[in-house]
Design an enzyme around this catalytic site. Structure first.
Site, PDB file in Angstrom:
ATOM      1  N   SER A 152      -1.117 -11.322 -44.035  1.00  0.00           N
ATOM      2  CA  SER A 152      -0.365 -12.565 -44.131  1.00  0.00           C
ATOM      3  C   SER A 152       0.944 -12.323 -44.889  1.00  0.00           C
ATOM      4  CB  SER A 152      -1.215 -13.634 -44.822  1.00  0.00           C
ATOM      5  OG  SER A 152      -0.547 -14.880 -44.835  1.00  0.00           O
ATOM      6  N   SER A 153       1.411 -13.323 -45.613  1.00  0.00           N
ATOM      7  CA  SER A 153       2.682 -13.218 -46.322  1.00  0.00           C
ATOM      8  C   SER A 153       2.733 -14.273 -47.419  1.00  0.00           C
ATOM      9  CB  SER A 153       3.850 -13.433 -45.343  1.00  0.00           C
ATOM     10  OG  SER A 153       5.070 -13.624 -46.043  1.00  0.00           O
ATOM     11  N   TYR A 166       8.299 -18.369 -39.038  1.00  0.00           N
ATOM     12  CA  TYR A 166       7.482 -17.236 -39.488  1.00  0.00           C
ATOM     13  C   TYR A 166       6.536 -17.676 -40.597  1.00  0.00           C
ATOM     14  CZ  TYR A 166       6.293 -12.858 -41.852  1.00  0.00           C
ATOM     15  OH  TYR A 166       5.623 -11.828 -42.450  1.00  0.00           O
ATOM     16  N   LYS A 170       2.341 -17.701 -40.495  1.00  0.00           N
ATOM     17  CA  LYS A 170       1.470 -17.029 -41.455  1.00  0.00           C
ATOM     18  C   LYS A 170       0.538 -18.026 -42.143  1.00  0.00           C
ATOM     19  CE  LYS A 170       2.660 -12.781 -40.847  1.00  0.00           C
ATOM     20  NZ  LYS A 170       1.689 -11.798 -40.327  1.00  0.00           N
TER      21      LYS A 170
END
Length: 229
Positions: A152-153, A166, A170
């Site tokens: 993930s982020s 984006y 995520k």
């Protein structure tokens, strides 16, 4: 049983791992999937990455692992099934122990700019549906004790100007991860259907104090066999 990180005889797929300087290759190399004995599938999509993916495979093989490179787009269920099939055939196996969903794309577009709907769609198709398809394709071949890891982020929780699609993709992947843990992964990954023990907590701490956990800090980590309430 010794306290080591051996992955001897394990079969692993790392999506988006064809660039030697990318996170995917770093997972296969630095995370020691290969260095500790796993056989690793290096996945890539673009023809321009073919030679780099071959170099990653060569590096893994020189480290004593088995590695193959597979080129396929994962934005369809057929692509995901193809990658799984190539893995089973390439390593002459009937199981896949580890899936790392790392492949992803970013679309830089402030909400006030003109929107490229194809690029916007690709972000969700690859970052969200790609992992969905991969998990669906791998599960029939994953034995008890298998592991599925979705990359993930920090953007999933904090958002990010200019790459909001984006960040949202995520966040969606995070949500899928939690849902899958309750739906199917618990039966695969939880060691036993039992109450946790002091040793379970101790082993988790052992992982965190290891030098390989050097980039983990300030995190809330549940050691509860998936129970979070």
């Amino acid at each position: 049983m010794s306290d080591n990180l051996s992955l001897q005889d394990k079969i692993a797929i790392v999506t988006g791992s064809g660039r030697e300087n990318g996170i995917g290759a770093g997972i296969a190399l630095a995370l020691a999937l290969a260095r500790n004995g796993a056989s690793v599938v290096i996945h890539y999509v673009s023809d321009s990455v073919k030679e780099r993916a071959a170099q990653v495979c060569e590096t893994l093989c020189n480290a004593g692992s088995r590695a193959i490179a597979v080129q396929v787009a994962l934005d369809t269920i057929e692509g995901a099934k193809h990658l799984v099939g190539e893995t089973l055939e390439g390593f002459n196996t009937d199981h896949i122990d580890i899936l790392v969903n790392n492949a992803g794309v970013v679309y830089f577009c402030p909400i006030t700019d003109e929107v490229n709907t194809k690029q916007l769609s690709d972000v969700f198709q690859i970052n969200v549906l790609g992992p969905f398809y991969m998990v669906h394709a791998v599960l029939p071949y994953m034995p008890r004790g298998g592991r599925i890891i979705n990359i993930s982020s920090t953007n999933s929780k904090r958002g990010n100007v200019n790459i909001s699609s984006y960040a949202a993709s995520k966040a969606a992947l995070d949500s899928l991860t939690w849902s899958w843990a309750g739906e199917t992964e618990v039966d695969l990954t939880r060691a036993e259907h039992r109450a946790g023990t002091a040793a379970d907590v101790g082993d988790a701490v052992l992982l965190l104090v290891n030098e390989k956990s050097r980039w983990i800090t300030g995190q809330y980590i549940s050691v509860s066999g998936e129970v979070t309430y």
